[in-house]
Design an enzyme around this catalytic site. Structure first.
Site, short mmCIF file in Angstrom:
data_model
loop_
_atom_site.label_atom_id
_atom_site.label_comp_id
_atom_site.label_asym_id
_atom_site.label_seq_id
_atom_site.Cartn_x
_atom_site.Cartn_y
_atom_site.Cartn_z
N ASP A 210 0.85 -1.21 0.00
CA ASP A 210 0.00 0.00 0.00
C ASP A 210 0.88 1.25 0.00
O ASP A 210 1.62 1.48 0.94
CB ASP A 210 -0.90 -0.03 1.24
CG ASP A 210 -2.00 1.02 1.20
OD1 ASP A 210 -1.94 1.91 0.35
OD2 ASP A 210 -2.91 0.92 2.04
N HIS A 303 -10.23 -1.38 -6.65
CA HIS A 303 -9.88 -0.15 -5.95
C HIS A 303 -8.99 0.75 -6.80
O HIS A 303 -9.22 1.96 -6.89
CB HIS A 303 -9.21 -0.49 -4.62
CG HIS A 303 -8.81 0.70 -3.81
ND1 HIS A 303 -9.72 1.59 -3.28
CD2 HIS A 303 -7.58 1.18 -3.45
CE1 HIS A 303 -9.08 2.54 -2.62
NE2 HIS A 303 -7.79 2.32 -2.71
C1 HEM Z 1 -4.15 2.68 -4.20
C2 HEM Z 1 -5.54 0.22 -0.26
C3 HEM Z 1 -8.55 3.83 0.93
C4 HEM Z 1 -6.93 6.38 -2.82
C5 HEM Z 1 -4.27 1.70 -3.24
C6 HEM Z 1 -3.61 0.42 -3.28
C7 HEM Z 1 -3.99 -0.26 -2.17
C8 HEM Z 1 -4.90 0.57 -1.44
C9 HEM Z 1 -3.54 -1.63 -1.74
C10 HEM Z 1 -2.67 -0.08 -4.39
C11 HEM Z 1 -1.23 0.22 -4.15
C12 HEM Z 1 -0.89 1.68 -4.19
O1 HEM Z 1 -0.81 2.31 -5.26
O2 HEM Z 1 -0.72 2.21 -3.11
C13 HEM Z 1 -6.47 0.99 0.39
C14 HEM Z 1 -7.17 0.58 1.59
C15 HEM Z 1 -8.01 1.59 1.92
C16 HEM Z 1 -7.85 2.63 0.93
C17 HEM Z 1 -6.96 -0.74 2.30
C18 HEM Z 1 -8.97 1.69 3.07
C19 HEM Z 1 -8.87 0.99 4.18
C20 HEM Z 1 -8.37 4.83 0.01
C21 HEM Z 1 -9.06 6.10 0.04
C22 HEM Z 1 -8.61 6.82 -1.03
C23 HEM Z 1 -7.63 5.99 -1.72
C24 HEM Z 1 -10.09 6.53 1.07
C25 HEM Z 1 -8.95 8.21 -1.47
C26 HEM Z 1 -10.06 8.84 -1.21
C27 HEM Z 1 -6.02 5.60 -3.49
C28 HEM Z 1 -5.30 6.06 -4.66
C29 HEM Z 1 -4.51 4.98 -5.08
C30 HEM Z 1 -4.76 3.90 -4.13
C31 HEM Z 1 -5.39 7.43 -5.31
C32 HEM Z 1 -3.59 4.93 -6.29
C33 HEM Z 1 -4.44 4.52 -7.48
C34 HEM Z 1 -3.66 4.44 -8.76
O3 HEM Z 1 -3.53 5.48 -9.40
O4 HEM Z 1 -3.16 3.36 -9.08
N1 HEM Z 1 -5.06 1.77 -2.12
N2 HEM Z 1 -6.90 2.23 0.03
N3 HEM Z 1 -7.53 4.80 -1.06
N4 HEM Z 1 -5.67 4.31 -3.20
FE1 HEM Z 1 -6.34 3.25 -1.63
#
Ligand code: HEM
Length: 394
Positions: A210, A303
Site C-alpha cells: 500500500d 480499488h
Molecule cells: C491505491 C488500499 C482507501 C486512494 C491503493 C492500493 C492499495 C490501497 C492496496 C494499491 C497500491 C498503491 O498504489 O498504493 C487501500 C485501503 C483503503 C484505501 C486498504 C482503506 C482501508 C483509500 C481512500 C482513497 C484511496 C479513502 C482516497 C479517497 C487511493 C489512490 C490509489 C490507491 C489514489 C492509487 C491509485 C492508482 O492510481 O493506481 N489503495 N486504500 N484509497 N488508493 Fe487506496
C-alpha cells in the site's frame, strides 16, 4: 529552579510562550547535552519553508492528536498555543528536552521525530479570521459508505507526531499535550505504524502493498500538487491540507476471500503489489487489457481502477498508517488504516476521488470510514524566532 518556574509558567497558559520561541540552535545543543544525549540519533530539521512530516520519508510510528479549543479563547491565545508548540517541537525534534519536560531523558532519541501542526475550521472562527480560511476547510460532505463517529472526527487543532521509535512519539505527545492543557482538550488520539525495509513500500493490515502510486517528495509534481503557492491565501504559501480518514477493516470477512478474490478487489498482486496486468510493482497498470474471454484483467470495480486520477489535478500525497487497537468484547480485531492525504486543494484534488470510491469500490465491502477530519497545515517556520502559523496571525 529555572526549569520549574518555566514549567509552571507554561502550564499556566499560552501567554508564557515567549520563553519557548526564539532560542537558536546553540540553546538546543546545550539542552541536548544536559539531558545526556550520547550518540547522535537521527533527526529531521525543524526549521524550513514547509513543516516537516509531509515530505519527510514516513517514519515507523505516528500519533495524530485532535484538540478542541476550550471556550472563550481568542486570537492571542491560539497564537500562544502555536508558539508553545513551536518551542517544544524545535527542541524535541533535535533531541533536546522541552522547556517543561518532566522526562527529559526521553528526549535524547529524536528518532527522526517530526511535529506537524494543523488548524481546523474552529480556529478561524475563534480567532476572528474567517476571511483567511481556505474555501475547502470544512468537514467532508457525508458519503453513503460513512459510519462516522464524533469521537474520531473533526477537531479545532491537530498535531501529527511521527518518529521511528514509539517511545519518542509517546513522549512528544505527552509533552505537547501537557504544555497546552489549560487552553485545549484532547478530542482524540489516533496511533498508527508502518513497517518496511528501506526503499520498500509497506503493507496494510489486509496484506496489500500500500503506497505504490504516490507523489515523490522533492519533485515538481510535489511542489505543484501538495504545497500551496499563496495565490488565493497569501499567508498559506508553503502550507497544505490534510484529510485524515479513519477507515476500519472488517478482517474477519476479508479472511474468507481467497487470494485471487483479494487481488481482483484491489487490482494488484498480493506477492509484490504489481498490477494484475504487469509483473513488477511499479509497472503501469493497463486498464484496457482484457483476457481471452474479453473480460478486463483489472476489473473496473477494483480499488485502483476507481481511485486512479482521471486528470492530473486529482492527485494527492498518501502518507497513511496502519492502526491495530484493542477489539471490543466479543470481537477479534479492531484494525484499519489512518488514511492521511495531503493536497493543496481538498475540493479539487481529494473530493472527486473520494466520491468515486463512495459511489463504488470493490474494497468497500471490507472497509468502513469511521472518522474524518480536515485541517489546513500552515507553512513551516523558516528560522528561529518565528512560530507555527505566524503568517496567519500577523
Ligand atoms: C491505491 C488500499 C482507501 C486512494 C491503493 C492500493 C492499495 C490501497 C492496496 C494499491 C497500491 C498503491 O498504489 O498504493 C487501500 C485501503 C483503503 C484505501 C486498504 C482503506 C482501508 C483509500 C481512500 C482513497 C484511496 C479513502 C482516497 C479517497 C487511493 C489512490 C490509489 C490507491 C489514489 C492509487 C491509485 C492508482 O492510481 O493506481 N489503495 N486504500 N484509497 N488508493 Fe487506496
Amino acid at each position: 529552579r529555572t526549569r520549574g518556574l518555566t514549567r509552571r509558567r507554561l502550564l499556566g497558559g499560552g501567554a508564557a510562550a515567549a520563553g519557548a520561541v526564539g532560542l537558536g540552535a546553540g540553546a538546543i545543543a546545550l539542552t541536548g547535552r544536559d539531558t545526556g544525549a550520547q550518540t547522535a540519533p537521527a533527526s529531521e530539521p525543524f526549521y524550513g519553508r514547509h513543516q516537516a512530516g509531509i515530505a519527510t520519508a514516513p517514519q515507523t510510528h505516528a500519533a495524530f492528536v485532535g484538540f478542541d479549543l476550550r471556550p472563550g479563547l481568542d486570537r492571542d491565545d491560539i497564537a500562544g498555543i502555536l508558539k508553545i508548540w513551536t518551542g517544544d517541537a524545535a527542541r524535541l525534534t533535535q533531541g533536546a528536552a522541552a522547556l517543561a519536560d518532566t522526562e527529559p531523558e526521553l528526549a535524547a532519541r529524536p528518532a527522526r521525530l517530526t511535529v506537524t501542526a494543523g488548524l481546523g475550521p474552529g480556529v478561524f472562527t475563534a480567532a476572528g479570521l474567517e476571511h483567511r480560511k481556505p474555501a475547502w476547510l470544512r468537514p467532508l460532505p457525508p458519503f453513503v459508505i460513512d459510519r462516522l463517529e464524533p469521537a474520531w472526527s473533526d477537531g479545532d487543532l491537530l498535531l501529527q507526531i511521527c518518529a521511528d521509535e514509539a517511545t519518542t512519539v509517546a513522549h512528544a505527545v505527552r509533552v505537547l499535550c501537557r504544555s497546552v492543557t489549560s487552553l485545549l482538550t484532547v478530542r482524540w488520539v489516533q496511533r498508527g505504524f508502518r513497517d518496511a525495509a528501506p526503499g520498500q513500500t509497506p503493507r496494510n493490515l489486509m496484506g496489500q502493498v500500500d503506497g505504490t502510486v504516490n507523489i515523490a517528495a522533492g519533485t515538481p509534481d510535489f511542489d505543484r500538487l501538495v504545497w500551496d503557492d499563496g495565490a488565493v491565501q497569501p499567508w498559506l504559501a508553503g502550507g497544505t491540507s490534510l484529510v485524515l480518514r479513519r477507515i476500519a477493516m472488517t478482517l474477519d470477512t476479508w479472511d474468507e476471500i481467497d487470494p485471487e478474490g483479494r487481488e481482483l478487489t484491489v487490482g494488484r498482486k498480493l506477492g509484490n503489489g504489481a498490477p494484475l496486468t504487469g509483473s513488477r510493482e511499479f509497472d503501469e497498470p493497463d486498464f484496457a487489457a482484457v483476457d481471452a474471454h474479453g473480460i478486463p484483467v483489472i476489473p473496473p470495480s477494483a480499488h485502483i481502477a476507481r481511485a486512479r486520477h482521471t486528470h492530473d489535478g486529482e492527485r494527492f500525497l498518501r502518507r497513511g498508517y496502519n492502526y491495530d487497537d484493542a477489539p471490543a468484547p466479543g470481537q477479534t480485531s479492531n484494525s484499519g488504516l489512518l488514511f492521511a492525504a495531503y493536497q493543496r486543494d481538498v475540493d479539487v484534488q481529494y473530493l472527486p476521488v473520494q466520491q468515486r470510491l463512495a459511489d463504488f469500490d470493490a474494497l468497500n465491502v471490507w472497509t468502513t470510514p469511521i472518522g474524518s477530519s480536515v485541517f489546513v497545515i500552515p507553512p513551516g517556520v523558516p528560522e528561529p524566532g518565528g512560530y507555527l502559523g505566524q503568517t496567519l496571525f500577523e
